[in-house]
Design an enzyme around this catalytic site. Structure first.
Site, PDB file in Angstrom:
ATOM      1  N   GLN A  81       0.812  -1.206   0.000  1.00 46.45           N
ATOM      2  CA  GLN A  81       0.000   0.000   0.000  1.00 46.45           C
ATOM      3  C   GLN A  81       0.855   1.270   0.000  1.00 46.45           C
ATOM      4  OE1 GLN A  81      -3.096  -1.485   3.240  1.00 46.45           O
ATOM      5  NE2 GLN A  81      -3.735   0.435   2.332  1.00 46.45           N
ATOM      6  N   HIS A  82       0.199   2.376  -0.378  1.00 45.72           N
ATOM      7  CA  HIS A  82       0.657   3.754  -0.146  1.00 45.72           C
ATOM      8  C   HIS A  82       1.788   4.250  -1.042  1.00 45.72           C
ATOM      9  CE1 HIS A  82      -1.768   3.602   3.465  1.00 45.72           C
ATOM     10  NE2 HIS A  82      -0.972   2.757   4.069  1.00 45.72           N
ATOM     11  N   ASP A 237      -2.241  -4.797  -0.203  1.00 49.01           N
ATOM     12  CA  ASP A 237      -1.887  -6.072   0.413  1.00 49.01           C
ATOM     13  C   ASP A 237      -2.777  -6.442   1.599  1.00 49.01           C
ATOM     14  OD1 ASP A 237      -0.791  -4.059   2.013  1.00 49.01           O
ATOM     15  OD2 ASP A 237       1.255  -4.837   1.930  1.00 49.01           O
TER      16      ASP A 237
END
Length: 487
Positions: A81-82, A237
């Site tokens: 992520q991110h 994820d």
């Protein structure tokens, strides 16, 4: 190996360190082939990675799956992520991607929170308060520190978006991963124009957010996959792992890894103004409130090494308390903390000190889990609220620590709950495979994972909660709060 019963699908887990691919029988959940290839995090002041390496690792992992990959009818990518991926007009990376654990954007995070009205305003609008992990803070950092790179950017993507786009040639994302950006609003289900204007980002640079169950496209020719195979939306994820477990609302999960994570699916949109609980969307249309601690298995293993003990060499008794905040801590929010040991006596043994380290790590996780479950309207036992689940749901214990007896027994003793340890591994890749299977078979991907039995594993009955140990750790943490907040 039994003869396959259904079509094959592929689930991908593109993590910080590697790409993993599983070829799965969509009917039974049997893994018929697997591949894995590493990629690197570049050295430097932050944490960065070349997206082209992710793609080459994915291609290598698919090639390792052999002929089974060529028989796949659908594929899905779960990714870290991110991360901020910036692409030029030709679709090539402008610079290495800024990863989730790159915290150089902490000043931008603080300023963004203030400029939009404070933490409560962010939580209500976006579901989360943007920590430095969030993509919006990384874009603000890039704009401020590398304006030439920002100007050259023609498309902004998350890691899983980038890989899905390489498979299809299209620019798409999903609501789960988009909810970790800080510019997709959970309250509206769309990109937030005010925050995009605030950080100087045109919505034209962002991918289309797909609805749950919507395809991202089909596989392009000249890849180690059948051309024309379906490509699912993919997701982050944590959302993929929830799919991999077939999570239903109210079922709590503890993930014991280098860092610890707790989450549960909820039908209520979370909005925690403290920022402890991230109000993510899930990949199905519900929500995935999640909290994370920095110090988990690695910190406890370090304590064991300092004591010259094996990780299972714990002893009961004693009054020692150890808060293993060796890297600072995210939950509770103590970024400048260090480890703290108290309550030593002449008769305290090394094994009791090690047990105290387990207690400190698990206490932080369980307290974070209480906040997660408060936002779902249930205590996770399935007895009340709209997220009631199915009876007295045990804590699902996953991650590397779930294999350890000391971790499992500490969770049982401090929670007073039953515990279940799923046998299935590679839950992110399995969740992506379930999403691909759901798209192919027109089924709910969580129902697919339930049919596969991914959460099945040894169950352990509840034991009486060790109230004395819980109070001892809580009191020590409260009493040391000022000390732990100091640089």
């Amino acid at each position: 190996m039994a003869a396959p019963e259904g079509p094959f699908v592929i689930g991908v887990d593109s993590s910080t360190q590697s790409a993993k691919a599983l070829v799965v029988d969509a009917a039974t959940g049997e893994v018929v082939a697997r591949g894995q290839a590493p990629h690197t995090v570049t050295p430097g002041p932050g944490h960065e990675s070349d997206p082209e390496e992710w793609w080459q690792s994915l291609v290598t992992a698919l090639e390792q799956c052999g002929p089974a990959a060529q028989e796949a009818s659908a594929i899905s990518v779960g990714g870290q992520q991110h991360g901020l991926v910036t692409l030029d007009a030709d679709g090539r990376p402008v610079r290495p991607a800024l990863l989730w654990n790159d915290v150089r954007s902490a000043p931008q995070s603080d300023r963004l929170i203030e400029r939009l009205g404070g933490p409560a305003a962010w939580a209500e609008r976006f579901g989360s308060v943007p920590a430095p992990a969030f993509t919006v803070t990384k874009w603000a950092w890039l704009l401020e520190n590398e304006p030439e790179a920002a100007s050259a950017t023609a498309a902004v993507r998350l890691p899983h978006d980038y890989l899905t786009g390489r498979l299809t040639g299209e620019g798409t994302t999903d609501r789960g991963d988009a909810s970790g950006t800080g510019w997709w609003s959970g309250s509206t289900g769309a990109y937030d124009e005010e925050i995009l204007e605030l950080v100087g980002l045109s919505p034209k640079l962002l991918p289309r957010v797909l609805s749950p169950g919507e395809a991202a496209g089909t596989v392009r020719p000249d890849l180690p996959l059948p051309a024309g195979a379906l490509v699912a939306a993919g997701t982050g994820d944590n959302m993929a792992a929830a799919l991999g477990l077939g999570l239903r609302p109210g079922q709590p999960v503890l993930s014991l890894g280098t860092s610890g994570t707790v989450y549960a699916v909820s039908t209520r949109r979370p909005a925690d103004p403290s920022g402890t609980v991230a109000g993510f969307a899930d990949a199905r249309g519900d929500w995935l409130p999640l909290a994370c601690t920095l110090n988990c298995t690695l910190a406890v293993d370090r304590v064991a090494a300092l004591l010259s003990l094996g990780r299972e060499a714990v002893e009961g008794g004693g009054e020692a308390v150890l808060l293993p905040f060796l890297d600072g801590e995210r939950t509770p929010n103590l970024p400048y903390a260090s480890g703290l040991l108290s309550g030593l006596r002449h008769d305290t043994t090394p094994g009791q000190v090690l047990q105290a380290a387990y207690d400190g790590a698990v206490f932080a996780l369980l307290r974070a889990l209480d906040q997660v479950l408060d936002g779902t309207g249930t205590d996770g036992a399935g007895t009340d609220g709209p997220d009631a689940g199915d009876g007295n749901a045990p804590l699902l214990l996953i991650g590397g620590g779930a294999k350890g007896t000391a971790w499992r027994e500490t969770v049982r003793r401090l929670s007073g709950r039953p515990v279940q340890v799923p046998r299935a591994e590679e839950l992110v890749a399995l969740g992506a495979a379930a999403q691909a299977a759901g798209l192919l078979l027109e089924e709910d991907p969580a129902a697919v994972a339930l049919r596969w039995g991914t959460a099945q594993g040894p169950s352990y009955e509840a034991v009486p909660r060790d109230e004395a140990a819980v109070i001892r750790v809580a009191d020590t943490l409260a009493g040391a709060d000022t000390l732990l907040r100091q640089r």
